[in-house]
Structure formats: C-alpha cells, structure tokens
Design a protein around this motif. Sequence first.
Motif, PDB file in Angstrom:
ATOM      1  N   PRO A 112       5.285   6.768  -9.799  1.00  0.00           N
ATOM      2  CA  PRO A 112       4.475   8.403  -9.104  1.00  0.00           C
ATOM      3  C   PRO A 112       2.695   7.564  -9.360  1.00  0.00           C
ATOM      4  O   PRO A 112       2.552   6.917 -10.221  1.00  0.00           O
ATOM      5  N   ASN A 113       2.023   7.792  -8.110  1.00  0.00           N
ATOM      6  CA  ASN A 113       0.781   7.545  -8.351  1.00  0.00           C
ATOM      7  C   ASN A 113      -0.019   8.606  -9.946  1.00  0.00           C
ATOM      8  O   ASN A 113      -1.124   7.839 -10.506  1.00  0.00           O
ATOM      9  N   TYR A 114       0.112   9.983  -9.589  1.00  0.00           N
ATOM     10  CA  TYR A 114      -0.705  10.737 -10.568  1.00  0.00           C
ATOM     11  C   TYR A 114       0.108  11.820 -10.922  1.00  0.00           C
ATOM     12  O   TYR A 114       2.143  12.095 -10.650  1.00  0.00           O
ATOM     13  N   THR A 115      -0.041  12.406 -11.909  1.00  0.00           N
ATOM     14  CA  THR A 115       0.904  13.565 -12.765  1.00  0.00           C
ATOM     15  C   THR A 115       0.197  14.335 -11.995  1.00  0.00           C
ATOM     16  O   THR A 115      -1.534  14.367 -11.562  1.00  0.00           O
ATOM     17  N   PHE A 116       0.914  15.531 -12.380  1.00  0.00           N
ATOM     18  CA  PHE A 116       0.330  17.162 -11.628  1.00  0.00           C
ATOM     19  C   PHE A 116      -1.190  17.019 -12.990  1.00  0.00           C
ATOM     20  O   PHE A 116      -2.585  17.910 -12.046  1.00  0.00           O
ATOM     21  N   ALA A 117      -1.363  16.214 -13.910  1.00  0.00           N
ATOM     22  CA  ALA A 117      -2.417  16.715 -14.858  1.00  0.00           C
ATOM     23  C   ALA A 117      -3.255  16.097 -13.801  1.00  0.00           C
ATOM     24  O   ALA A 117      -4.958  16.150 -14.323  1.00  0.00           O
ATOM     25  N   ARG A 127      -6.963  13.212   2.319  1.00  0.00           N
ATOM     26  CA  ARG A 127      -6.319  12.901   0.395  1.00  0.00           C
ATOM     27  C   ARG A 127      -4.069  13.892   0.723  1.00  0.00           C
ATOM     28  O   ARG A 127      -4.282  14.794   0.900  1.00  0.00           O
ATOM     29  N   VAL A 128      -3.324  12.930   1.206  1.00  0.00           N
ATOM     30  CA  VAL A 128      -1.950  13.994   1.274  1.00  0.00           C
ATOM     31  C   VAL A 128      -1.493  13.469   0.115  1.00  0.00           C
ATOM     32  O   VAL A 128      -1.088  12.108  -0.532  1.00  0.00           O
ATOM     33  N   ALA A 129      -0.482  14.512  -1.008  1.00  0.00           N
ATOM     34  CA  ALA A 129       0.158  14.457  -1.805  1.00  0.00           C
ATOM     35  C   ALA A 129       1.229  14.741  -2.139  1.00  0.00           C
ATOM     36  O   ALA A 129       2.300  16.000  -1.326  1.00  0.00           O
ATOM     37  N   PHE A 130       1.901  13.839  -2.215  1.00  0.00           N
ATOM     38  CA  PHE A 130       3.709  14.461  -1.886  1.00  0.00           C
ATOM     39  C   PHE A 130       4.096  14.243  -3.172  1.00  0.00           C
ATOM     40  O   PHE A 130       4.045  13.532  -4.243  1.00  0.00           O
ATOM     41  N   VAL A 131       4.550  16.041  -3.243  1.00  0.00           N
ATOM     42  CA  VAL A 131       5.671  16.559  -4.827  1.00  0.00           C
ATOM     43  C   VAL A 131       6.834  15.920  -4.215  1.00  0.00           C
ATOM     44  O   VAL A 131       7.892  15.973  -4.406  1.00  0.00           O
ATOM     45  N   ILE A 132       7.163  14.834  -5.653  1.00  0.00           N
ATOM     46  CA  ILE A 132       8.226  13.658  -5.809  1.00  0.00           C
ATOM     47  C   ILE A 132       8.845  14.868  -7.875  1.00  0.00           C
ATOM     48  O   ILE A 132       8.140  14.296  -7.899  1.00  0.00           O
ATOM     49  N   GLY A 133      10.198  15.315  -7.031  1.00  0.00           N
ATOM     50  CA  GLY A 133      11.183  15.034  -8.206  1.00  0.00           C
ATOM     51  C   GLY A 133      12.771  14.577  -7.939  1.00  0.00           C
ATOM     52  O   GLY A 133      12.677  13.943  -7.448  1.00  0.00           O
ATOM     53  N   PRO A 134      13.361  14.246  -9.235  1.00  0.00           N
ATOM     54  CA  PRO A 134      14.595  13.953  -9.783  1.00  0.00           C
ATOM     55  C   PRO A 134      14.910  14.095  -8.338  1.00  0.00           C
ATOM     56  O   PRO A 134      15.324  15.283  -7.624  1.00  0.00           O
ATOM     57  N   ASP A 135      15.924  12.897  -7.257  1.00  0.00           N
ATOM     58  CA  ASP A 135      16.694  13.154  -6.550  1.00  0.00           C
ATOM     59  C   ASP A 135      16.191  13.790  -5.556  1.00  0.00           C
ATOM     60  O   ASP A 135      16.896  14.646  -4.552  1.00  0.00           O
ATOM     61  N   ALA A 136      15.043  13.600  -5.228  1.00  0.00           N
ATOM     62  CA  ALA A 136      14.671  14.003  -4.035  1.00  0.00           C
ATOM     63  C   ALA A 136      14.766  13.274  -2.975  1.00  0.00           C
ATOM     64  O   ALA A 136      15.410  12.540  -2.592  1.00  0.00           O
ATOM     65  N   THR A 137      14.802  13.230  -2.013  1.00  0.00           N
ATOM     66  CA  THR A 137      15.901  13.358  -0.903  1.00  0.00           C
ATOM     67  C   THR A 137      14.737  12.295   0.325  1.00  0.00           C
ATOM     68  O   THR A 137      13.500  12.748   0.754  1.00  0.00           O
ATOM     69  N   MET A 138      15.199  11.201   0.582  1.00  0.00           N
ATOM     70  CA  MET A 138      14.446   9.600   0.860  1.00  0.00           C
ATOM     71  C   MET A 138      13.917  10.438   2.297  1.00  0.00           C
ATOM     72  O   MET A 138      12.345  10.304   2.458  1.00  0.00           O
ATOM     73  N   ILE A 139      14.415  10.450   3.137  1.00  0.00           N
ATOM     74  CA  ILE A 139      13.642  10.808   4.298  1.00  0.00           C
ATOM     75  C   ILE A 139      12.889  12.127   4.076  1.00  0.00           C
ATOM     76  O   ILE A 139      11.874  11.871   5.231  1.00  0.00           O
ATOM     77  N   LEU A 181      -2.125   8.542   0.868  1.00  0.00           N
ATOM     78  CA  LEU A 181      -1.420   8.858   0.585  1.00  0.00           C
ATOM     79  C   LEU A 181      -1.013   8.469  -1.014  1.00  0.00           C
ATOM     80  O   LEU A 181      -1.308   6.949  -1.286  1.00  0.00           O
ATOM     81  N   SER A 182      -0.154   9.312  -1.725  1.00  0.00           N
ATOM     82  CA  SER A 182      -0.096   9.186  -3.141  1.00  0.00           C
ATOM     83  C   SER A 182       1.400   9.959  -3.474  1.00  0.00           C
ATOM     84  O   SER A 182       1.156  11.128  -2.313  1.00  0.00           O
ATOM     85  N   VAL A 183       1.979  10.153  -4.596  1.00  0.00           N
ATOM     86  CA  VAL A 183       3.004  10.505  -5.125  1.00  0.00           C
ATOM     87  C   VAL A 183       2.494  11.195  -6.293  1.00  0.00           C
ATOM     88  O   VAL A 183       1.912   9.761  -7.337  1.00  0.00           O
ATOM     89  N   VAL A 184       2.737  12.211  -6.140  1.00  0.00           N
ATOM     90  CA  VAL A 184       2.329  13.419  -7.130  1.00  0.00           C
ATOM     91  C   VAL A 184       3.015  13.849  -7.931  1.00  0.00           C
ATOM     92  O   VAL A 184       4.840  14.080  -7.345  1.00  0.00           O
ATOM     93  N   SER A 185       4.123  13.725  -9.732  1.00  0.00           N
ATOM     94  CA  SER A 185       4.678  13.758 -10.241  1.00  0.00           C
ATOM     95  C   SER A 185       4.962  14.550 -11.707  1.00  0.00           C
ATOM     96  O   SER A 185       3.405  14.723 -12.670  1.00  0.00           O
ATOM     97  N   GLU A 186       5.529  14.912 -12.444  1.00  0.00           N
ATOM     98  CA  GLU A 186       4.905  15.549 -13.886  1.00  0.00           C
ATOM     99  C   GLU A 186       4.802  14.582 -14.520  1.00  0.00           C
ATOM    100  O   GLU A 186       4.257  14.327 -15.676  1.00  0.00           O
TER     101      GLU A 186
END
Length: 233
Positions: free
Chosen positions: A102-107, A32-44, A82-87
């Motif tokens: 995002p796929n999931y929240t921190f909760a 499981r790979v979690a990408f922690v993404i917030g506002p203005d995250a740099t694409m590459i 793979l998944s995107v995790v955010s607030e």
Amino acid sequence: MRSLFFSLLILTLSGCLFAADALKAPADHDIRVAFVIGPDATMIDFSGPWEVFQDVMLTRDGKAISTHQQAMEDTTRSPFSLSVVSEKKEPLRVSAGMTIVPNYTFADAPQPDVIVIPAQRSSQAAVEWVKKSAPGAAVVMSVCTGAGLLAQTGLLDGLQATTHHWFVDYLAERYPKVHFVKDRRYVENTKVSTAAGLTSGIDMALRVVERYFGRPVAIATANYMEYHSKLWE
C-alpha cells in the motif's frame, strides 16, 4: 413524464441504472483515486478500474487523445492520481497470492476524490475510514462484494445497489436498508455507486471518467484499452 419513463426504460434495459450529474475535476490537484485494499482483495475488482483511470489521457485543453502521435506530445496529461490505502503499509496478499504494498495507511492517506472498494476481507478500520472520507469525495464506488463493506458504512441505506449475482440475495438479507437489485452491470447514485462482479468495475470506472470529462474521453479510454463492450454506456 412519458419521455422520462422511456429514458428510464432504456437505461434499465441497457443493464445499468444511473442518475448522476457531471463532475468537476479539482482545480488545485489531480483527481485522487484511493483504492481501499484488504486481505484477499479480488484482483480484477481493483486492477480493472485502476487500468481505466491510469489510461485516461487528455490534451492541454481537456480533449480526448485517440492516437499514439497525440499521446507522445509534451502537452499530454493524465488527470488521475492513483494510490492503494490499507490498514498498514506492510505487503498485502490479494487474490491468487499476488502481493502488493500500500501507498498509504488509513492514518496518513490524503483526502480522496474517488474511493474504490473491491471485494475483500473487510475490517472495521476500513469501514470507518470510508465513512470518514466519503463526505469529501465526489464518488464512492464498490465492485463485487465490496458492496458489503460499503453497506456497513450506512452510505447505501435507502439506495439501490448491486453486487456479484451470486451474492445479491445474501447481501440483501444482511443489509435490509439497502435495495439490492439483480441483472445490472452497475447502479449509480449521485455520490455512492456499486458495480456487480469482476469486469463490471471497468464499466463503472469508465462511467466515472465520462462524468468528469465527457463521453468522447471515456470512449477513447475504452478504445485504448481494447475494451469493446458497450455495456457501460
């Protein structure tokens, strides 16, 4: 001692610092790979590693796949999930105006095996989630100024790290417990690793693939991507 010195010298001249052992994939689930993404995250910073992990293809017995014919066989498997995790699960604006959901929240995110932290406007919630999830992860990696978020967790204290060359001095001053170094594609520690700017996240992700499945699989993945830089090796 002499052979160790020359080994470290070669690794330093290659533009990378790494000192981590092989990793074992979980027996009961995909990695499981979690990408922690917030506002203005740099694409590459996150799309590069995402592409690496999604392109890993294995035979039934875990060998590298290097041809289209092999890839089309029913026994081909992709070992990373793979998944995107955010607030929040609300649409999130990242660099240049792209919106992702995002796929999931921190909760509600499941425990990850690999955590990827790109450059972004970080939040305290993201810092706390990384800090909470890191003990159960095999790898926690940042890309570019994602090292700043990672430094806030305390996980980099006493370790060498790197970041985008524009920001090495800035982060070194802000986080004096971290030994930031310049002119490195990535710096790898046993669990916590940092990549420099932008495309170096691809190199770091290929190194993670190598740690899990060996160099032939990492090379096959890079070749599939038409990624011919040797700086990750």
